[in-house]
Design a protein around this motif. Structure first.
Motif, PDB file in Angstrom:
ATOM      1  N   ASP A 135       4.272  69.459 -27.832  1.00 24.40           N
ATOM      2  CA  ASP A 135       3.489  68.712 -26.834  1.00 24.40           C
ATOM      3  C   ASP A 135       2.419  69.607 -26.223  1.00 24.40           C
ATOM      4  OD1 ASP A 135       5.246  66.640 -27.329  1.00 24.40           O
ATOM      5  OD2 ASP A 135       6.339  66.841 -25.437  1.00 24.40           O
ATOM      6  N   CYS A 136       2.801  70.856 -25.915  1.00 24.06           N
ATOM      7  CA  CYS A 136       1.848  71.793 -25.313  1.00 24.06           C
ATOM      8  C   CYS A 136       0.678  72.074 -26.250  1.00 24.06           C
ATOM      9  CB  CYS A 136       2.546  73.107 -24.953  1.00 24.06           C
ATOM     10  SG  CYS A 136       3.625  73.005 -23.503  1.00 24.06           S
ATOM     11  N   LEU A 137       0.967  72.256 -27.522  1.00 27.27           N
ATOM     12  CA  LEU A 137      -0.108  72.495 -28.488  1.00 27.27           C
ATOM     13  C   LEU A 137      -1.054  71.303 -28.543  1.00 27.27           C
ATOM     14  CD1 LEU A 137       1.835  74.219 -31.418  1.00 27.27           C
ATOM     15  CD2 LEU A 137       0.252  75.290 -29.808  1.00 27.27           C
ATOM     16  N   GLN A 181      -2.323  70.254 -18.266  1.00 25.10           N
ATOM     17  CA  GLN A 181      -1.552  71.462 -17.942  1.00 25.10           C
ATOM     18  C   GLN A 181      -0.199  71.078 -17.335  1.00 25.10           C
ATOM     19  OE1 GLN A 181      -3.458  73.749 -19.396  1.00 25.10           O
ATOM     20  NE2 GLN A 181      -4.927  72.056 -19.410  1.00 25.10           N
ATOM     21  N   GLU A 182      -0.208  70.070 -16.470  1.00 27.05           N
ATOM     22  CA  GLU A 182       1.037  69.573 -15.875  1.00 27.05           C
ATOM     23  C   GLU A 182       1.951  68.993 -16.957  1.00 27.05           C
ATOM     24  OE1 GLU A 182       2.244  69.264 -12.569  1.00 27.05           O
ATOM     25  OE2 GLU A 182       0.732  70.781 -12.097  1.00 27.05           O
ATOM     26  N   THR A 183       1.361  68.232 -17.866  1.00 28.39           N
ATOM     27  CA  THR A 183       2.145  67.593 -18.921  1.00 28.39           C
ATOM     28  C   THR A 183       2.867  68.629 -19.772  1.00 28.39           C
ATOM     29  OG1 THR A 183       0.608  65.722 -19.016  1.00 28.39           O
ATOM     30  CG2 THR A 183       2.022  66.066 -20.933  1.00 28.39           C
ATOM     31  N   CYS A 184       2.193  69.713 -20.095  1.00 29.84           N
ATOM     32  CA  CYS A 184       2.821  70.781 -20.879  1.00 29.84           C
ATOM     33  C   CYS A 184       4.051  71.339 -20.165  1.00 29.84           C
ATOM     34  CB  CYS A 184       1.808  71.887 -21.145  1.00 29.84           C
ATOM     35  SG  CYS A 184       2.508  73.406 -21.852  1.00 29.84           S
ATOM     36  N   LEU A 185       3.895  71.709 -18.907  1.00 26.97           N
ATOM     37  CA  LEU A 185       4.998  72.324 -18.165  1.00 26.97           C
ATOM     38  C   LEU A 185       6.150  71.357 -17.928  1.00 26.97           C
ATOM     39  CD1 LEU A 185       3.036  74.459 -15.546  1.00 26.97           C
ATOM     40  CD2 LEU A 185       4.256  75.276 -17.569  1.00 26.97           C
ATOM     41  N   GLU A 186       5.827  70.071 -17.791  1.00 28.68           N
ATOM     42  CA  GLU A 186       6.883  69.091 -17.511  1.00 28.68           C
ATOM     43  C   GLU A 186       7.850  68.924 -18.675  1.00 28.68           C
ATOM     44  OE1 GLU A 186       4.474  65.832 -16.439  1.00 28.68           O
ATOM     45  OE2 GLU A 186       4.256  66.507 -14.355  1.00 28.68           O
ATOM     46  N   GLY A 187       7.475  69.406 -19.841  1.00 31.85           N
ATOM     47  CA  GLY A 187       8.385  69.335 -20.979  1.00 31.85           C
ATOM     48  C   GLY A 187       9.555  70.284 -20.883  1.00 31.85           C
ATOM     49  N   PHE A 188       9.560  71.135 -19.851  1.00 33.72           N
ATOM     50  CA  PHE A 188      10.615  72.150 -19.719  1.00 33.72           C
ATOM     51  C   PHE A 188      11.377  72.026 -18.401  1.00 33.72           C
ATOM     52  CE2 PHE A 188       7.058  73.735 -22.203  1.00 33.72           C
ATOM     53  CZ  PHE A 188       7.675  74.041 -23.407  1.00 33.72           C
ATOM     54  N   TYR A 189      11.484  70.807 -17.875  1.00 32.72           N
ATOM     55  CA  TYR A 189      12.171  70.602 -16.607  1.00 32.72           C
ATOM     56  C   TYR A 189      13.480  69.840 -16.761  1.00 32.72           C
ATOM     57  CZ  TYR A 189       8.311  72.317 -13.742  1.00 32.72           C
ATOM     58  OH  TYR A 189       7.365  73.122 -13.131  1.00 32.72           O
ATOM     59  N   GLU A 199       8.903  79.651 -17.694  1.00 28.81           N
ATOM     60  CA  GLU A 199       8.431  80.852 -17.004  1.00 28.81           C
ATOM     61  C   GLU A 199       7.441  81.633 -17.862  1.00 28.81           C
ATOM     62  OE1 GLU A 199      11.969  82.934 -15.931  1.00 28.81           O
ATOM     63  OE2 GLU A 199      12.248  81.801 -14.062  1.00 28.81           O
ATOM     64  N   ALA A 200       7.632  81.617 -19.183  1.00 24.93           N
ATOM     65  CA  ALA A 200       6.720  82.325 -20.069  1.00 24.93           C
ATOM     66  C   ALA A 200       5.343  81.666 -20.115  1.00 24.93           C
ATOM     67  CB  ALA A 200       7.310  82.393 -21.475  1.00 24.93           C
ATOM     68  N   LEU A 201       5.304  80.362 -19.868  1.00 24.07           N
ATOM     69  CA  LEU A 201       4.047  79.612 -19.936  1.00 24.07           C
ATOM     70  C   LEU A 201       3.390  79.408 -18.572  1.00 24.07           C
ATOM     71  CD1 LEU A 201       5.066  76.747 -22.400  1.00 24.07           C
ATOM     72  CD2 LEU A 201       3.876  78.865 -22.954  1.00 24.07           C
ATOM     73  N   MET A 202       4.177  79.520 -17.517  1.00 23.37           N
ATOM     74  CA  MET A 202       3.749  79.101 -16.186  1.00 23.37           C
ATOM     75  C   MET A 202       2.430  79.734 -15.745  1.00 23.37           C
ATOM     76  SD  MET A 202       4.587  77.215 -13.513  1.00 23.37           S
ATOM     77  CE  MET A 202       6.373  76.987 -13.494  1.00 23.37           C
ATOM     78  N   ALA A 203       2.344  81.041 -15.801  1.00 28.13           N
ATOM     79  CA  ALA A 203       1.154  81.726 -15.267  1.00 28.13           C
ATOM     80  C   ALA A 203      -0.122  81.268 -15.972  1.00 28.13           C
ATOM     81  CB  ALA A 203       1.321  83.239 -15.396  1.00 28.13           C
ATOM     82  N   GLY A 204      -0.069  81.182 -17.288  1.00 30.11           N
ATOM     83  CA  GLY A 204      -1.247  80.778 -18.039  1.00 30.11           C
ATOM     84  C   GLY A 204      -1.667  79.348 -17.776  1.00 30.11           C
ATOM     85  N   GLN A 205      -0.689  78.446 -17.728  1.00 27.14           N
ATOM     86  CA  GLN A 205      -0.987  77.031 -17.507  1.00 27.14           C
ATOM     87  C   GLN A 205      -1.520  76.796 -16.091  1.00 27.14           C
ATOM     88  OE1 GLN A 205      -0.434  76.105 -21.198  1.00 27.14           O
ATOM     89  NE2 GLN A 205      -0.689  74.403 -19.808  1.00 27.14           N
ATOM     90  N   THR A 346       9.420  63.314 -22.169  1.00 25.60           N
ATOM     91  CA  THR A 346       8.777  62.067 -21.742  1.00 25.60           C
ATOM     92  C   THR A 346       7.502  61.824 -22.531  1.00 25.60           C
ATOM     93  OG1 THR A 346       9.649  62.416 -19.506  1.00 25.60           O
ATOM     94  CG2 THR A 346       7.892  60.801 -19.751  1.00 25.60           C
ATOM     95  N   PHE A 347       6.713  62.869 -22.701  1.00 24.79           N
ATOM     96  CA  PHE A 347       5.443  62.779 -23.415  1.00 24.79           C
ATOM     97  C   PHE A 347       5.649  62.304 -24.856  1.00 24.79           C
ATOM     98  CE2 PHE A 347       2.031  64.753 -25.963  1.00 24.79           C
ATOM     99  CZ  PHE A 347       0.899  64.406 -25.234  1.00 24.79           C
ATOM    100  N   HIS A 348       6.652  62.854 -25.503  1.00 22.84           N
ATOM    101  CA  HIS A 348       6.894  62.568 -26.925  1.00 22.84           C
ATOM    102  C   HIS A 348       7.670  61.279 -27.146  1.00 22.84           C
ATOM    103  CE1 HIS A 348       7.010  63.693 -31.135  1.00 22.84           C
ATOM    104  NE2 HIS A 348       8.317  63.562 -31.175  1.00 22.84           N
ATOM    105  N   SER A 349       8.196  60.688 -26.081  1.00 21.10           N
ATOM    106  CA  SER A 349       9.054  59.506 -26.239  1.00 21.10           C
ATOM    107  C   SER A 349       8.274  58.224 -26.509  1.00 21.10           C
ATOM    108  CB  SER A 349       9.916  59.309 -24.985  1.00 21.10           C
ATOM    109  OG  SER A 349       9.117  58.905 -23.881  1.00 21.10           O
TER     110      SER A 349
END
Length: 547
Positions: A135-137, A181-189, A199-205, A346-349
């Motif tokens: 999803d992030c890609l 950017q929000e959509t990417c991070l929401e995939g890991f909640y 955490e590995a993606l947070m700073a960049g996003q 959610t994004f992929h569903s």
């Protein structure tokens, strides 16, 4: 004697040199003076250029600081540009600052892309983490497209379109980039195990989201100022502003005459036919989409015969101007059941995910049958620009029915997510009907239903000129997590009717408002909220631009 002779022999050469020097002494002194004068002039010019460079740098920094002053993250806005060698050397206007900022944001997005690719290649991941990274890609790819389009649009500003159209397009692109950017991070909640990837993606996003936010704020400030100045100028000269619409024909000015004739035709010939029984060109909708031409400027019509199509369909960004033409929303159904509980994001569903620009759908139902026990599950995800749906998920003149949830659950008609007050996103439900399904109606007192709750801090939803049944709780709206967003959201109601439209017991949040002014309500009509007059006519769907 020989030595003396040699010495004496050398004397005449020296005498000649001395004699030459004396002869040209005045010339030498003149040349020397000239050289000193030239050196002095060079020194003075160097000093002038040095002062000029200092003045230019000071002026550029002042412009940069001024441009950044209206953003949400001014320190980041200033330092991101100022820290790049030479980045401030050619800043002459706020437009230049925005362009440099967008270029820097693009570089940051590309960095995030490689971060995700590295995690995918080297980390041990769960199935959902792999899905979320995919999803992030996808959202990173969309963000890069949006930034490139914004840069192209900015270079043409303000000459190729009307100011209002330029403003709408730029703000829409940057609003979408923020959401990505929000959509990417929401995939890991969803699980604690996802935390390490998040955490590995947070700073960049977060960095990219804030850079996009700053660019959006500067774009809004620039376009608002220019539009206001144009309005003043128009008022002084008693002239009308340039408009996008061809009022004589009723079509947008950018729509070719051939397409107008095609869309006005009462009979439309499809390019391909999908039929589950094998009587068409394809048995599945996905096969028909895959066979469609890429980046087509011509409308590609996929006729979907009556039936139930159990599949997940994606219309990628490479497939533009596709139209799904069904036999009616009650007989043409695309259905699936992806959901969060069973491992999807959610994004992929989404049963149907649309990214390709210019998508249209008519007479088709998009369905997700996961049910309330499976939590988040999406029927339709529409990320395409200039997309429209008729006899489907449309929020003007439509019927919205709340269904019976599980015990202890509530229904929310909307859950809009806006993370930045400058984003031009939101949900508007106009001239529609909000009721309940037959399974909920007898027991609706046990399952409260609300018009919406805030998913993000600046959530924005307006319900206007709609009939609201008693299925809606008298409070109208529901909080999500304590007082989160209750003062920053915007929830509005205007001229609604029905038992559930009463406002006497509505929430008293700072962000809720009963709209009484027609002028304010007009801001949320299709004409103003989604620039509908410039493109909705091309869909051939019935619509109303105003109140």
């Amino acid at each position: 004697m020989t030595q003396d002779k040699q010495s004496l022999t050398a004397m005449p050469e020296t005498s000649k040199l001395i004699s030459f020097s004396k002869k040209h002494k005045k010339l030498f002194l003149s040349l020397f003076a000239s050289l000193l004068l030239v050196a002095a002039i060079i020194a003075i010019v160097t000093g002038v250029n040095s002062n000029k460079n200092e003045d230019d740098t000071s002026s550029s920094h002042a412009l940069l600081k001024s441009s950044c002053s209206n953003t949400r993250y001014p320190d980041l806005c200033f330092s991101a540009v100022a820290s790049v060698p030479g980045a401030t050397s050619n800043l002459a206007s706020q437009k230049d600052v925005i362009e440099v900022s967008l270029n820097l944001t693009t570089v940051a997005v590309e960095h995030n892309y490689f971060t995700v690719k590295k995690i995918v290649a080297t980390w041990k991941l769960t199935k959902r983490e792999k899905t979320a990274l995919h999803d992030c890609l996808e959202t990173i790819d969309e963000t890069l497209d949006e930034l490139h389009k914004a840069l192209d649009d900015l270079k043409e500003y303000p000459n190729k379109k009307s100011l209002s159209q330029h403003a709408d397009d730029l703000k829409t692109l940057m609003s979408a980039a923020i959401t990505n950017q929000e959509t990417c991070l929401e995939g890991f909640y969803y699980e604690e195990a996802d935390k390490r990837v998040r955490e590995a993606l947070m700073a960049g996003q977060v960095h990219v989201e804030r850079m996009c936010s700053n660019a959006l704020a500067m774009i809004k400030n620039m376009t608002d100022t220019d539009i206001a100045n144009e309005l003043k100028s128009a008022a002084r000269t008693n002239r009308k502003l340039k408009e996008e619409k061809d009022h004589e024909s009723g079509w947008p000015g950018w729509l070719p005459a051939a397409d107008r004739r095609l869309l006005q035709s009462s009979s439309v010939t499809p390019d391909v036919v999908v039929a589950a029984d094998g009587s068409g060109d394809y048995k599945t909708v996905s096969e028909a989409v895959a066979a469609a031409p890429k980046k087509s400027s011509k409308r590609y019509i996929i006729r979907i015969k009556a039936g139930v199509y159990r599949e997940n369909v994606e219309v990628p960004k490479s497939k533009t101007n596709i139209m799904f033409l069904g036999d009616g929303r009650k007989t043409t159904i695309i259905t699936a059941s992806r959901n969060v509980v069973d491992g999807s994001t959610t994004f992929h569903s989404a049963t149907v995910a649309v990214v390709g620009q210019g998508f249209l759908a008519r007479g088709v139902t998009f369905e997700n049958t996961a049910g309330p026990s499976k939590h988040q599950a999406v029927a339709l995800r529409a990320g395409a620009d200039l997309a429209a749906f008729y006899e489907s998920a449309v929020f003007q003149d439509c019927d919205i029915h709340a269904r019976k949830p599980n015990s202890g659950q509530k229904n929310m008609v909307t859950a809009q997510g806006r993370t930045d007050p400058n984003q031009n996103t939101g949900i508007v439900i106009q001239k529609s009907r909000i009721g309940s399904t037959s399974d909920l109606r007898p027991v609706q007192s046990s399952f409260p239903t609300y018009l919406g709750r805030p998913w993000k801090e600046y959530s924005r939803t307006v319900i206007m000129q709609s009939d609201i049944s008693d299925v809606i709780h008298p409070a109208g709206w529901h909080e999500w997590n304590g007082d989160f967003a209750l003062s920053t959201l915007f929830y509005g109601e205007y001229q609604n009717t029905g038992v559930g439209a009463g406002i006497s017991q509505r929430v008293s949040w700072k962000g809720f408002k009963v709209i009484t002014s027609a002028t304010e309500a007009l801001e949320f009509t299709p004409d103003n909220f989604i620039a509908g007059s410039s493109w909705l006519g091309s869909t051939t769907f019935p619509f109303s631009l105003g109140l």
